[in-house]
Design a protein around this motif. Structure first.
Motif, PDB file in Angstrom:
ATOM      1  N   VAL A  43       0.839  -1.203   0.000  1.00  0.00           N
ATOM      2  CA  VAL A  43       0.000   0.000   0.000  1.00  0.00           C
ATOM      3  C   VAL A  43       0.878   1.258   0.000  1.00  0.00           C
ATOM      4  CG1 VAL A  43      -1.745   1.258   1.285  1.00  0.00           C
ATOM      5  CG2 VAL A  43      -1.911  -1.185   1.055  1.00  0.00           C
ATOM      6  N   ASN A  44       1.993   1.200   0.717  1.00  0.00           N
ATOM      7  CA  ASN A  44       2.926   2.332   0.692  1.00  0.00           C
ATOM      8  C   ASN A  44       3.421   2.597  -0.718  1.00  0.00           C
ATOM      9  OD1 ASN A  44       2.788   2.823   3.364  1.00  0.00           O
ATOM     10  ND2 ASN A  44       4.769   1.947   3.884  1.00  0.00           N
ATOM     11  N   LEU A  45       3.698   1.527  -1.469  1.00  0.00           N
ATOM     12  CA  LEU A  45       4.156   1.713  -2.851  1.00  0.00           C
ATOM     13  C   LEU A  45       3.076   2.394  -3.687  1.00  0.00           C
ATOM     14  CD1 LEU A  45       6.322   1.208  -4.961  1.00  0.00           C
ATOM     15  CD2 LEU A  45       5.242  -0.952  -5.449  1.00  0.00           C
ATOM     16  N   THR A  46       1.825   2.005  -3.456  1.00  0.00           N
ATOM     17  CA  THR A  46       0.731   2.674  -4.158  1.00  0.00           C
ATOM     18  C   THR A  46       0.703   4.166  -3.847  1.00  0.00           C
ATOM     19  OG1 THR A  46      -0.500   0.654  -3.848  1.00  0.00           O
ATOM     20  CG2 THR A  46      -1.717   2.534  -4.628  1.00  0.00           C
ATOM     21  N   PHE A  47       0.834   4.494  -2.560  1.00  0.00           N
ATOM     22  CA  PHE A  47       0.806   5.904  -2.161  1.00  0.00           C
ATOM     23  C   PHE A  47       1.946   6.684  -2.807  1.00  0.00           C
ATOM     24  CE2 PHE A  47      -1.904   5.009   1.633  1.00  0.00           C
ATOM     25  CZ  PHE A  47      -2.856   5.953   1.345  1.00  0.00           C
ATOM     26  N   VAL A  48       3.152   6.098  -2.795  1.00  0.00           N
ATOM     27  CA  VAL A  48       4.294   6.822  -3.354  1.00  0.00           C
ATOM     28  C   VAL A  48       4.131   6.990  -4.860  1.00  0.00           C
ATOM     29  CG1 VAL A  48       6.779   6.768  -3.693  1.00  0.00           C
ATOM     30  CG2 VAL A  48       5.834   6.111  -1.520  1.00  0.00           C
ATOM     31  N   ALA A  49       3.604   5.949  -5.535  1.00  0.00           N
ATOM     32  CA  ALA A  49       3.425   6.059  -6.985  1.00  0.00           C
ATOM     33  C   ALA A  49       2.406   7.141  -7.322  1.00  0.00           C
ATOM     34  CB  ALA A  49       2.973   4.712  -7.546  1.00  0.00           C
ATOM     35  N   PHE A  50       1.276   7.162  -6.608  1.00  0.00           N
ATOM     36  CA  PHE A  50       0.284   8.206  -6.882  1.00  0.00           C
ATOM     37  C   PHE A  50       0.845   9.580  -6.554  1.00  0.00           C
ATOM     38  CE2 PHE A  50      -3.264   5.028  -6.748  1.00  0.00           C
ATOM     39  CZ  PHE A  50      -3.681   5.296  -8.029  1.00  0.00           C
ATOM     40  N   SER A  51       1.622   9.646  -5.457  1.00  0.00           N
ATOM     41  CA  SER A  51       2.206  10.932  -5.090  1.00  0.00           C
ATOM     42  C   SER A  51       3.139  11.439  -6.167  1.00  0.00           C
ATOM     43  CB  SER A  51       2.943  10.780  -3.763  1.00  0.00           C
ATOM     44  OG  SER A  51       3.851  11.809  -3.592  1.00  0.00           O
ATOM     45  N   HIS A  52       3.875  10.504  -6.795  1.00  0.00           N
ATOM     46  CA  HIS A  52       4.794  10.921  -7.855  1.00  0.00           C
ATOM     47  C   HIS A  52       4.037  11.356  -9.098  1.00  0.00           C
ATOM     48  CE1 HIS A  52       8.359  11.022 -10.342  1.00  0.00           C
ATOM     49  NE2 HIS A  52       7.791  10.211 -11.195  1.00  0.00           N
ATOM     50  N   TYR A  53       3.049  10.549  -9.500  1.00  0.00           N
ATOM     51  CA  TYR A  53       2.398  10.840 -10.776  1.00  0.00           C
ATOM     52  C   TYR A  53       1.378  11.959 -10.668  1.00  0.00           C
ATOM     53  CZ  TYR A  53       4.816   7.046 -12.959  1.00  0.00           C
ATOM     54  OH  TYR A  53       5.803   6.261 -13.469  1.00  0.00           O
ATOM     55  N   LEU A  54       0.879  12.224  -9.451  1.00  0.00           N
ATOM     56  CA  LEU A  54       0.019  13.393  -9.266  1.00  0.00           C
ATOM     57  C   LEU A  54       0.825  14.601  -8.815  1.00  0.00           C
ATOM     58  CD1 LEU A  54      -3.029  11.740  -7.496  1.00  0.00           C
ATOM     59  CD2 LEU A  54      -2.928  12.565  -9.820  1.00  0.00           C
ATOM     60  N   SER A  55       2.120  14.420  -8.613  1.00  0.00           N
ATOM     61  CA  SER A  55       3.048  15.434  -8.076  1.00  0.00           C
ATOM     62  C   SER A  55       2.433  16.184  -6.907  1.00  0.00           C
ATOM     63  CB  SER A  55       3.522  16.389  -9.165  1.00  0.00           C
ATOM     64  OG  SER A  55       2.462  17.040  -9.744  1.00  0.00           O
ATOM     65  N   SER A  56       2.073  15.382  -5.878  1.00  0.00           N
ATOM     66  CA  SER A  56       1.556  15.933  -4.638  1.00  0.00           C
ATOM     67  C   SER A  56       2.287  15.252  -3.490  1.00  0.00           C
ATOM     68  CB  SER A  56       0.054  15.665  -4.528  1.00  0.00           C
ATOM     69  OG  SER A  56      -0.328  15.572  -3.185  1.00  0.00           O
ATOM     70  N   ALA A  57       2.526  15.990  -2.415  1.00  0.00           N
ATOM     71  CA  ALA A  57       3.253  15.403  -1.294  1.00  0.00           C
ATOM     72  C   ALA A  57       2.336  14.673  -0.326  1.00  0.00           C
ATOM     73  CB  ALA A  57       4.041  16.472  -0.547  1.00  0.00           C
TER      74      ALA A  57
END
Lengths: 101, 177
Positions: A43-57
């Motif tokens: 789930v952490n990987l999902t969060f980091v991937a979305f954070s990267h592709y949505l460019s949000s922290a």
């Protein structure tokens, strides 16, 4: 093949499924606990991937909080497992049925 | 994305999935723990590829360092027992779990592939900050401005967990002695 958002999501899905099957199949409480950690990390990987592709922290903040909660969970869970192992010799979770769960 | 990054992505993906399989299928808890360390380290590499340097460092320090050392410590404390790979009481549960797991994976992959992958940035202020000051500074800026209260509450959670662990350790010793 160049990785995109969905490839990270599929890796995360594979790891989450492995963790789920491990929790359902294995009988050793320590391994079940490790499978829960595997699910948390997917789930952490999902969060980091979305954070990267949505460019949000925001996703990174969530991962930070999940890591804190996981550390607390590991501390309490391992203390519980050690205390269960001290009072009984058997380690099979199928035999931990005093509460008729 | 440079070619080297793609190669690193695939290597760490394969190693992470192999580690995950090792966690589930290893006969002994020690092998499971080492496989989990492999998975966590490769996830840290994936975090680096996703430009999340702080999370990658925290992953190595907290998970692969502290948490897994605690796991290995508990495994060695409890000692080696007889390993039954799967429980021998409910074989139906094993096949049912594998079937449901395959179903879950197929469902997630179906919906992921169905949904569009055209994710674009929505937080332009964070983007500008990240481009200007770097990722770790941007993360710290977000953490201490937008999420200060949750960050201040997490120490209470850790203190409660620590008190709980101490209480559990003490009560079992008292009941034995």
């Amino acid at each position: 093949m160049t990785p995109d958002a969905s490839s990270y999501l599929i890796i995360s899905a594979i790891l989450f499924t492995l963790g789920t099957v491990g929790v359902l199949v294995r009988r050793d409480p320590l391994i079940i606990f490790m499978c829960i950690e595997l699910m948390l990390n997917s789930v952490n990987l999902t969060f980091v991937a979305f954070s990267h592709y949505l460019s949000s922290a925001d996703g990174l903040i969530f991962v930070f909080m999940i890591m804190t909660v996981a550390a607390a969970e590991v501390v309490v869970g391992l203390a519980l497992i050690v205390s269960i192992f001290r009072t009984r010799e058997d380690i099979d979770v199928d035999q931990l049925d005093e509460m008729h769960g | 994305m440079p070619v080297l990054a793609i190669i690193v992505f695939w290597i760490s993906t394969v190693l992470a999935v192999l580690g995950g399989i090792g966690v589930v299928a290893s006969p002994a808890p020690v092998y499971s723990a080492v496989s989990l360390i492999l998975t966590l380290a490769n996830l840290a590499i994936l975090y680096l590829l996703l430009n999340a340097q702080f999370i990658a460092a925290a992953q190595v320090l907290i998970y692969a360092g502290a948490v897994m050392v605690l796991f290995l410590f508990v495994i060695t404390l409890l000692g080696v027992r007889d390993y039954r790979l799967f429980g021998d009481r409910q074989p139906l549960q094993r096949y049912g779990a594998m079937l449901l797991g395959a179903l879950l994976l197929a469902g997630i992959i179906y919906f992921v592939s169905k949904s569009g992958t055209g994710l674009t940035g929505v937080h332009s202020s964070y983007n500008a900050f990240q481009a200007h000051k770097g990722n770790v500074q941007a993360f710290g800026h977000e953490l201490f401005n937008g999420f200060l209260l949750p960050f201040e509450i997490t120490p209470f959670l850790l203190v409660v967990a620590m008190i709980g662990a101490v209480a559990l350790g003490k009560s079992t010793q008292g009941s034995r002695g």
